[in-house]
Design an enzyme around this catalytic site. Structure first.
Site, PDB file in Angstrom:
ATOM      1  N   GLY A   1       2.475   4.672 -12.105  1.00  0.00           N
ATOM      2  CA  GLY A   1       2.825   3.506 -12.961  1.00  0.00           C
ATOM      3  C   GLY A   1       2.880   2.607 -14.199  1.00  0.00           C
TER       4      GLY A   1
ATOM      5  CG  ASN B   1       7.578  -1.580 -13.906  1.00  0.00           C
ATOM      6  OD1 ASN B   1       7.720  -2.279 -14.237  1.00  0.00           O
ATOM      7  ND2 ASN B   1       7.931  -0.073 -12.951  1.00  0.00           N
TER       8      ASN B   1
ATOM      9  NE  ARG C   1       2.209   2.085   7.641  1.00  0.00           N
ATOM     10  CZ  ARG C   1       2.067   3.216   7.046  1.00  0.00           C
ATOM     11  NH1 ARG C   1       2.075   4.538   6.414  1.00  0.00           N
ATOM     12  NH2 ARG C   1       3.406   2.798   5.343  1.00  0.00           N
TER      13      ARG C   1
ATOM     14  CG  MET D   1       7.390   4.269  -3.655  1.00  0.00           C
ATOM     15  SD  MET D   1       8.412   3.389  -4.123  1.00  0.00           S
ATOM     16  CE  MET D   1       8.598   3.937  -5.496  1.00  0.00           C
TER      17      MET D   1
ATOM     18  CG  ASN E   1       9.620  -4.844  -5.197  1.00  0.00           C
ATOM     19  OD1 ASN E   1       8.530  -3.740  -5.160  1.00  0.00           O
ATOM     20  ND2 ASN E   1      10.628  -4.405  -4.154  1.00  0.00           N
TER      21      ASN E   1
ATOM     22  CG  HIS F   1      14.896  -2.678  -5.696  1.00  0.00           C
ATOM     23  ND1 HIS F   1      14.094  -1.644  -4.852  1.00  0.00           N
ATOM     24  CD2 HIS F   1      16.265  -3.005  -5.370  1.00  0.00           C
ATOM     25  CE1 HIS F   1      15.490  -0.945  -4.210  1.00  0.00           C
ATOM     26  NE2 HIS F   1      17.250  -1.723  -4.940  1.00  0.00           N
TER      27      HIS F   1
ATOM     28  CG  ASP G   1      14.402  -9.385   6.923  1.00  0.00           C
ATOM     29  OD1 ASP G   1      14.035  -8.843   8.139  1.00  0.00           O
ATOM     30  OD2 ASP G   1      15.092 -10.723   7.017  1.00  0.00           O
TER      31      ASP G   1
ATOM     32  CB  ALA H   1      16.373  -4.116 -16.362  1.00  0.00           C
TER      33      ALA H   1
HETATM   34  C1  GAR Z   1      10.000   1.972 -10.451  1.00  0.00           C
HETATM   35  O1  GAR Z   1      11.163   2.582 -10.683  1.00  0.00           O
HETATM   36  C2  GAR Z   1      10.494   1.042  -9.614  1.00  0.00           C
HETATM   37  O2  GAR Z   1      11.508  -0.047  -9.952  1.00  0.00           O
HETATM   38  C3  GAR Z   1      10.483   1.929  -8.140  1.00  0.00           C
HETATM   39  O3  GAR Z   1       9.547   3.157  -8.523  1.00  0.00           O
HETATM   40  C4  GAR Z   1       9.371   3.199  -9.813  1.00  0.00           C
HETATM   41  C5  GAR Z   1       8.082   3.232  -9.899  1.00  0.00           C
HETATM   42  O4  GAR Z   1       7.685   3.750 -11.103  1.00  0.00           O
HETATM   43  N1  GAR Z   1       9.808   1.214  -7.211  1.00  0.00           N
HETATM   44  C6  GAR Z   1      11.320   0.548  -5.703  1.00  0.00           C
HETATM   45  O5  GAR Z   1      11.768   1.833  -5.715  1.00  0.00           O
HETATM   46  C7  GAR Z   1      10.531  -0.125  -4.790  1.00  0.00           C
HETATM   47  N2  GAR Z   1      11.910  -0.231  -3.672  1.00  0.00           N
HETATM   48  P1  GAR Z   1       6.351   3.762 -11.892  1.00  0.00           P
HETATM   49  O6  GAR Z   1       5.356   3.664 -10.953  1.00  0.00           O
HETATM   50  O7  GAR Z   1       6.631   4.639 -13.319  1.00  0.00           O
HETATM   51  O8  GAR Z   1       6.006   1.731 -12.420  1.00  0.00           O
END
Ligand code: GAR
Length: 210
Positions: free
Chosen positions: A12, A14, A66, A91, A108, A110, A149, A180
């Site tokens: 978490g 982000n 699911r 995820m 999202n 990435h 997608d 970033a």
């Molecule tokens: C982050 O790097 C995010 O960009 C990536 O997972 C990490 C989560 O970190 N997301 C993906 O790969 C999605 N496809 P966080 O839980 O510390 O924010």
């Protein structure tokens, strides 16, 4: 005030960047109304609690199949009545019913420059492993709108980050986050909250001046 729901799965960081940006006023005109995790043990839920934000868990493990998980996720998101859903290290492939209910309202982050190093199998640390294995010299992060997608919808913000000699996946992941991700994601939310983002008929985003 833009009502933001944040979906998480792990550490978490982000989410923390968003919480901090709301507190410091870097994000204008938005509030986090709910944090949803698919993982009960996600540290992101602790971060939410510490910030006084409602955090809930919707785990696939608690449902027979699911389809039932997808519907529960949809219900928990709808309950929060969000104007924007932010996938911040979530995820889980977002089910079609959620995309349908919140079309154009899901973003999202990435950890690479889409359309490179994205799609099936490209998540978390794996992205950085693959960047290093390919010998790419530049990587970065992308904030994009979510459609059916994987890693495909309209790109909103991108920032490049240098790959350095001797990088490990962990070191590169940290640099991509610091330089970033933690900047772009709050910025994207603030732009949307200010009504400055438009997606045209070709799926290209445009950002208007203040
Ligand atoms: C982050 O790097 C995010 O960009 C990536 O997972 C990490 C989560 O970190 N997301 C993906 O790969 C999605 N496809 P966080 O839980 O510390 O924010």
């Amino acid at each position: 005030m833009l009502r933001v729901a944040v979906c998480v799965s792990g550490g978490g960081t982000n989410l923390q960047a968003i919480i901090d940006a709301v507190a410091s006023g870097k994000i204008v005109n938005a509030q986090i109304v709910r944090v949803v995790s698919n993982n009960r043990n996600a540290y992101a839920l602790t971060r939410a609690e510490k910030a006084g934000i409602e955090g809930i868990c919707v785990s696939p493990k608690d449902f027979k199949n699911r389809e039932q998980f997808n519907l529960a996720l949809l219900e928990k998101l709808k309950e929060a009545d969000p104007d924007l859903i932010v996938l911040a290290g979530f995820m889980v492939a977002v089910p079609a019913c959620v995309i349908d209910a919140f079309r154009g309202k899901i973003i999202n982050i990435h950890p690479a420059l889409i359309p490179s190093f994205c799609g099936k199998g490209y998540y978390g640390l794996h992205v950085h492993e693959k960047v290093l294995a390919r010998g790419a010299k530049v990587t970065g992060a992308t904030v994009h709108f979510v459609d059916e997608d994987l890693d495909h919808g309209p790109i909103l913000l991108q920032k490049a980050v240098e790959v350095k000699e001797g990088d490990t996946p962990e070191v590169l992941q940290r640099r991509v986050m610091e330089e970033a991700e933690w900047i772009l994601l709050p910025e994207a939310i603030s732009l949307i909250a200010q009504g400055r983002v438009r997606i045209d008929e070709n799926g290209i985003t445009h950002i208007s001046d203040k």
